[in-house]
Design a protein around this motif. Sequence first.
Motif, PDB file in Angstrom:
ATOM      1  N   UNK A 144      36.437  47.452  34.733  1.00  0.00           N
ATOM      2  CA  UNK A 144      36.988  48.648  34.211  1.00  0.00           C
ATOM      3  C   UNK A 144      37.940  49.418  35.098  1.00  0.00           C
ATOM      4  N   UNK A 145      37.333  49.336  36.286  1.00  0.00           N
ATOM      5  CA  UNK A 145      38.348  50.252  37.277  1.00  0.00           C
ATOM      6  C   UNK A 145      37.889  51.580  37.817  1.00  0.00           C
ATOM      7  N   UNK A 146      38.127  52.062  39.193  1.00  0.00           N
ATOM      8  CA  UNK A 146      37.531  53.111  39.759  1.00  0.00           C
ATOM      9  C   UNK A 146      36.006  52.952  39.967  1.00  0.00           C
ATOM     10  N   UNK A 147      35.598  51.970  40.372  1.00  0.00           N
ATOM     11  CA  UNK A 147      34.019  51.860  40.590  1.00  0.00           C
ATOM     12  C   UNK A 147      33.575  52.879  41.652  1.00  0.00           C
ATOM     13  N   UNK A 148      32.667  53.469  41.120  1.00  0.00           N
ATOM     14  CA  UNK A 148      31.980  54.696  41.960  1.00  0.00           C
ATOM     15  C   UNK A 148      30.372  53.982  42.298  1.00  0.00           C
ATOM     16  N   UNK A 149      29.965  53.404  43.525  1.00  0.00           N
ATOM     17  CA  UNK A 149      28.772  53.133  43.612  1.00  0.00           C
ATOM     18  C   UNK A 149      27.655  54.302  43.941  1.00  0.00           C
ATOM     19  N   UNK A 150      26.693  54.227  43.118  1.00  0.00           N
ATOM     20  CA  UNK A 150      25.712  55.390  43.117  1.00  0.00           C
ATOM     21  C   UNK A 150      24.785  55.300  44.058  1.00  0.00           C
ATOM     22  N   UNK A 151      24.533  55.932  44.993  1.00  0.00           N
ATOM     23  CA  UNK A 151      23.307  55.692  46.073  1.00  0.00           C
ATOM     24  C   UNK A 151      22.080  56.288  45.709  1.00  0.00           C
ATOM     25  N   UNK A 152      21.217  55.637  46.493  1.00  0.00           N
ATOM     26  CA  UNK A 152      19.750  56.416  45.994  1.00  0.00           C
ATOM     27  C   UNK A 152      19.677  57.839  46.464  1.00  0.00           C
ATOM     28  N   UNK A 153      18.688  58.647  46.391  1.00  0.00           N
ATOM     29  CA  UNK A 153      18.537  60.031  46.782  1.00  0.00           C
ATOM     30  C   UNK A 153      18.162  59.860  48.236  1.00  0.00           C
ATOM     31  N   UNK A 154      18.405  60.758  49.011  1.00  0.00           N
ATOM     32  CA  UNK A 154      18.029  60.771  50.405  1.00  0.00           C
ATOM     33  C   UNK A 154      16.635  61.374  50.187  1.00  0.00           C
ATOM     34  N   UNK A 155      15.905  61.201  51.536  1.00  0.00           N
ATOM     35  CA  UNK A 155      14.560  61.214  51.716  1.00  0.00           C
ATOM     36  C   UNK A 155      14.389  62.968  51.454  1.00  0.00           C
ATOM     37  N   UNK A 156      15.209  63.872  51.838  1.00  0.00           N
ATOM     38  CA  UNK A 156      15.048  65.438  51.614  1.00  0.00           C
ATOM     39  C   UNK A 156      15.108  65.463  50.267  1.00  0.00           C
ATOM     40  N   UNK A 157      16.198  64.771  49.372  1.00  0.00           N
ATOM     41  CA  UNK A 157      16.249  65.213  47.955  1.00  0.00           C
ATOM     42  C   UNK A 157      15.027  64.494  47.097  1.00  0.00           C
ATOM     43  N   UNK A 158      14.577  63.455  47.658  1.00  0.00           N
ATOM     44  CA  UNK A 158      13.269  62.829  46.891  1.00  0.00           C
ATOM     45  C   UNK A 158      12.385  63.630  47.200  1.00  0.00           C
TER      46      UNK A 158
END
Length: 855
Positions: A316-330
């Motif tokens: 599709x193009x422009x792939x943005x790999x979504x990362x898990x939440x940090x421990x603080x945000x979790x």
Amino acid sequence: MEVITGAIGSLLPKLGNLLKKEYNIQKRVRGEILFLKAELESMETALVKISEAPIDQPPDTQVKLWARDVRELSYELEDNIDKFMVRIDDPTNPHSFMGFIYQCLSLLTKANNRHKIGSEVKGIKNRIQEVSERRRRYRVDNIVAQPLGPITIDSLRLAALYTKTTELIGTDEKSQDIIKERLMVADDESNKQMKIVSIVGFGGLGKTALANVVYKKLRENFDCGAFVSVSHNPIMVKIFKDLLSQLGNKNCDNINDEGRLIMEIRELLEIKRYIIVIDDIWDIRVWERIKRALIENEYGSIIITTTRILDVAKQVGGDYKLRPLSSVDSRRLFNQRIFGVEERCPPSQRALDISEKILRKCGGVPLAIITIASMLASKKEEECTHQYWSRVYESMGSGLENSSDALKDMRKILSVSYYDLPPHLKTCLLYLSSYPEDYEIEINELIWRWVGEGFIRDEQGKSLYEVGEDYFHELINKSLIQPHHIDVGNKAKSCRIHDMVLDLITFLSNEENFLTLVGGQQHVLTPSKIRRLSFHTSKKEDVRQPSNMSLSHVRSVIVFNQAFSPLIEISGFPVLRVLDISDCKQIKNQHCKDICSLSHLRYLRLHGTSITKIPMEIGNLRFLQVLDISRTKIVKQLPSTFSQLTKLVLLNMLNSIVCEAPRWMSSLLSLSSLSITLGTLRDEYIQVLGSISSLSDLCIHVENPTQGRNKRLVIDRASKFLCLKRFTIRSRHSEMDLLFAHGAMEKLQKIELQLGPFRTTEFADFDFGIENLSSLEYVSNGMVYYEEQRQQALDAAIQKALHMNPNKPKMIRPKVTMQINSYSFEQFSVQILRETFSPVPFHTKRNQCLQITGK
């Protein structure tokens, strides 16, 4: 494919082989085998059809029971045929006197065996007829799926669209990153171009929610916009109508032609600046159809897509790999979901400690955190809070049937990715439920286990390992496993599986009786028939065998606890195909002799055990494909009966016996991967190794330099190595003393040099003939000299050779690991290595404090 069709996939070719003339099957039995083959082919088609039913619309219980019976029957039939093949194929040398005697005696035995297989086939034929009758009675071929109820996958997913923005912890920062770095670049020319961002990641990671936040933040800057979900089984006309409606055309209800709908959308968007979100794409072909409607004008329009599949995002193009939440945000999300505010903490220290464990298991996946926190919220004020939270924690990742509704809903979301897999990948993924939680899985080890289990099918022009690599990369592509250690060639060397995926596949594995865990979080050993055992414990009480449980059907035993002792007799596993008891120090020579009676073995891993010799009886394992005896204490040469292992595909003997490359090795016609330790490198050894016709991956560890030799051994076309693609040579004491002549190793793609460090050199130059390796793609140069000038000369010589090579291969400088006493350091700089360790004598012994290896 086994989890869907049982053993039918491997059974059908075996039934075909039984019909060959050399087995001299009675005419009546041949007819019954043909009947079985035809019935099983038909049943295989029905089983695949059942497996393709959507998770929200599963087949009814009767159909599931029928499918289970067919699978069990296929296992039994395959076991019986394998027993027959073991009995009927006599490996004894017919040219010896004893061979003549054995052949005479075996004539009576073979006749009796043929009678036995006839009786067994007749009995199974009767059972097949019963199963076929139930198939007609239950109308398996006319499956009408039954919806599970009001909660569907789409309703669970779409809840993300209506979550309050304040509850989307961590999303605001990610949305700003996408907007500033990808979409709203401060450049006049760039602002006129259409921009595409494809958000990709694991199920439940928050892709839909993130896309929705970006969409809402930007929508007012555009003339029109739309947010449509594609999902797993899209109805294209409905999607295009939904697009038209949101973009402003409310009069499209009567248009049902896809081509006309596309034209309407293009006309509407032609002179408008638009923002469109296409959510949850599973198939690139669906995107190609939607893309036809999205006209590319010069108004700075934006398209945002979401997908779980990396390949789709890249295309599709422009792939943005979504990362898990940090421990603080979790922690913020967890507290907010339970207490309504981020700052409030659990009511007691014990509850706080348990919540930390829960968050670690959730792994930063918002869906998992929200699901578990919602369950815990109901008990947040009671005195027994920590006890309830402990029970919830224990249930996470266990795959237990009696889990809460919330956990079951989360499984539904994740299971969409599982049900999208082809049958063979479903089996390979379920096999990962044999590994302990948070285990780092070595890719090499995993693929060879798949080979031993029979999960990998032959493909023209590829080795079994290469096909297994394709399977592994596809599971990564589907975001179902996570690459962990990436090597310098950008290839995953190990992976992990998320706890929530582990929960799903453990649940599915239990449901299908695919695998039984001993130890860990489950109270196991409940099925009466067990096919696979995975030991996560060494406690005798965990391994105690219930009276109603039979081990006679077990095909696989894997041990993950190094303190494990052989509590169950080997003879209790008559049809065992896979045995991995690596690092179990209690395994000694007598156990090895017992193991050699398991004539059905395909995979045997004795790495790190205490065995000191391989018994003559190893020749009994004529089906063996994978054998790993690395890091054992074997000191004697391999017995001559080793040559009977003609189906062997992998043999690993590193850090174990020092071999002499016996000539019988060339008789291992199926061997594609060999790791061997040689005392010195000799021309006769090279000739033997080169004559192994299927060898594609060779690793040689050389113990000692060849004294008095000042010329390198020449490898040329006469040395053969006709199929070799990867070649590794390691030594702490011997330099690179090979020279590749023109025409050598014509298929070699990668060579690894893990040599040194050296103070002096036996050779006048660094001419290895690398320019003559016509298919070479990579050279991993881990050869180290203490003297900086000599190191620079080596690197320059290799670079020159690579430049001369018409294939223009790349040079990789691997990471160097140094172990000093009990401390390990990793350095990229050879200069640091040279300065730090230059006082160490050249001839460093194996057991001294300094060890240097390439990674």
